[in-house]
Design a protein around this motif. Structure first.
Motif, short mmCIF file in Angstrom:
data_model
loop_
_atom_site.label_atom_id
_atom_site.label_comp_id
_atom_site.label_asym_id
_atom_site.label_seq_id
_atom_site.Cartn_x
_atom_site.Cartn_y
_atom_site.Cartn_z
N LEU A 139 -8.12 -4.54 -2.53
CA LEU A 139 -7.07 -5.28 -3.23
C LEU A 139 -7.64 -6.14 -4.36
N ILE A 147 0.30 2.07 -8.46
CA ILE A 147 -1.06 1.85 -7.95
C ILE A 147 -1.08 2.27 -6.49
N HIS A 148 -2.07 3.07 -6.14
CA HIS A 148 -2.16 3.62 -4.79
C HIS A 148 -3.54 3.27 -4.22
N PRO A 149 -3.58 2.78 -2.96
CA PRO A 149 -4.85 2.29 -2.42
C PRO A 149 -5.75 3.38 -1.82
N ALA A 168 4.41 -1.51 -7.89
CA ALA A 168 3.30 -2.35 -7.42
C ALA A 168 3.55 -2.71 -5.97
N GLY A 169 3.09 -1.84 -5.08
CA GLY A 169 3.39 -2.05 -3.66
C GLY A 169 4.85 -1.75 -3.37
N PHE A 170 5.42 -0.80 -4.10
CA PHE A 170 6.82 -0.39 -3.86
C PHE A 170 6.78 0.74 -2.84
N MET A 171 7.35 0.50 -1.66
CA MET A 171 7.11 1.38 -0.52
C MET A 171 8.27 2.34 -0.23
N GLU A 194 -7.98 -3.89 -7.11
CA GLU A 194 -6.67 -3.49 -7.65
C GLU A 194 -6.21 -4.51 -8.69
N GLY A 238 6.84 -6.14 -1.26
CA GLY A 238 6.24 -7.16 -0.39
C GLY A 238 5.77 -8.38 -1.15
N GLY A 239 4.53 -8.78 -0.85
CA GLY A 239 3.99 -10.02 -1.38
C GLY A 239 3.82 -10.02 -2.89
N GLY A 240 3.60 -8.86 -3.45
CA GLY A 240 3.60 -8.74 -4.90
C GLY A 240 2.36 -9.30 -5.59
N SER A 241 1.20 -9.23 -4.92
CA SER A 241 0.01 -9.79 -5.58
C SER A 241 -0.37 -8.98 -6.83
N ASN A 242 -0.19 -7.66 -6.78
CA ASN A 242 -0.46 -6.87 -7.99
C ASN A 242 0.55 -7.20 -9.09
C1 GAR Z 1 -1.39 -2.64 -2.56
O1 GAR Z 1 -2.60 -2.46 -1.88
C2 GAR Z 1 -0.94 -1.32 -3.18
O2 GAR Z 1 -1.99 -0.51 -3.62
C3 GAR Z 1 -0.25 -0.69 -2.01
O3 GAR Z 1 0.45 -1.74 -1.38
C4 GAR Z 1 -0.26 -2.97 -1.59
C5 GAR Z 1 0.72 -3.96 -2.15
O4 GAR Z 1 0.17 -5.25 -2.23
N1 GAR Z 1 0.63 0.36 -2.42
C6 GAR Z 1 0.93 1.41 -1.68
O5 GAR Z 1 0.49 1.59 -0.56
C7 GAR Z 1 1.88 2.39 -2.35
N2 GAR Z 1 2.03 3.55 -1.56
P1 GAR Z 1 0.83 -6.34 -3.16
O6 GAR Z 1 2.31 -6.41 -2.79
O7 GAR Z 1 0.12 -7.61 -2.79
O8 GAR Z 1 0.62 -5.95 -4.58
#
Ligand code: GAR
Length: 195
Positions: free
Chosen positions: A171, A108-110, A87-90, A174, A10-14
């Motif tokens: 976040l 990283i897991h929230p 990093a937010g890999f779903m 994170e 997604g947005g990839g802020s991490n």
């Molecule tokens: C983050 O909150 C991360 O912990 C979570 O997705 C978000 C991604 O944000 N990850 C999961 O839920 C993994 N199962 P980002 O794209 O802005 O980093």
């Protein structure tokens, strides 16, 4: 210098925080940002920061997880990373894929693992009446969100929190935890970091 590949959805802020941190005396450099979604906002941001990018659209591999992973492996193996950061890999990765990088793939897991592996972590924490929530950096093993913990950060759950307000509070933390945990891991320190 350790080579780091980052997988995003997604947005990839991490991811951005990790890339921003990998300069100067940092023991790592980013060599690839890859996504299962060609439209992931983080890809353009990584590219703007000069990091090579790759996209493998998982929707082209419906019901064929092995095919998706084989396609994802191509740019990954070419980048020859020492460490992979999810990093937010779903997408859930198969044991075969995980074992190939076992001991050097971080996620990283929230949530405050071992609580709430999987999805909807913030809603589950609020629903349970938890006083605290947070995020965890851990090594990826074939069991979902269950590998050894490398770092954890806590925030309070406040009265009136929704999953979105809680997610935003987590976040911010994170963004501090993941770069710090990666630095520590890359330097060979695998003891958990609590922020
Ligand atoms: C983050 O909150 C991360 O912990 C979570 O997705 C978000 C991604 O944000 N990850 C999961 O839920 C993994 N199962 P980002 O794209 O802005 O980093």
């Amino acid at each position: 210098m350790k080579r780091v590949a980052i997988l995003i959805s997604g947005g990839g802020s991490n991811m951005l925080r990790l890339v921003e941190d990998m300069t100067g005396d940092h023991p790592c450099r980013p060599v690839l940002v890859a996504s299962n979604d060609p439209a992931a906002g983080g890809l353009a941001k990584a590219s703007q920061m000069g990091v090579p990018i790759a996209a493998v659209d998982h929707r082209h591999f419906r019901g064929d997880r092995a095919g998706f992973e084989a396609a994802l492996l191509e740019p990954l193996l070419q980048a020859a990373p020492d460490i992979i950061c999810l990093a937010g890999f779903m997408r859930i990765l198969t044991p075969d894929f995980v074992q190939r990088f076992q001991g050097r793939m971080l996620n990283i897991h929230p949530s405050l693992l071992p609580k709430y592996p999987g999805l909807h972590t913030h809603a589950r924490a609020i629903e349970a009446g938890d006083a605290e929530a947070g995020a965890t950096v851990h090594l990826v093993t074939p069991d979902l969100d269950a590998g050894p913990i490398l770092g954890q950060t806590r925030v309070p759950v406040l009265a009136g929190d929704t999953p979105d307000t809680l997610a935003a509070r987590v976040l911010v933390r994170e963004h501090q935890l993941y770069p710090a945990a990666l630095r520590r891991f890359a330097a060979g320190d695998h003891t958990p970091l609590y922020l």
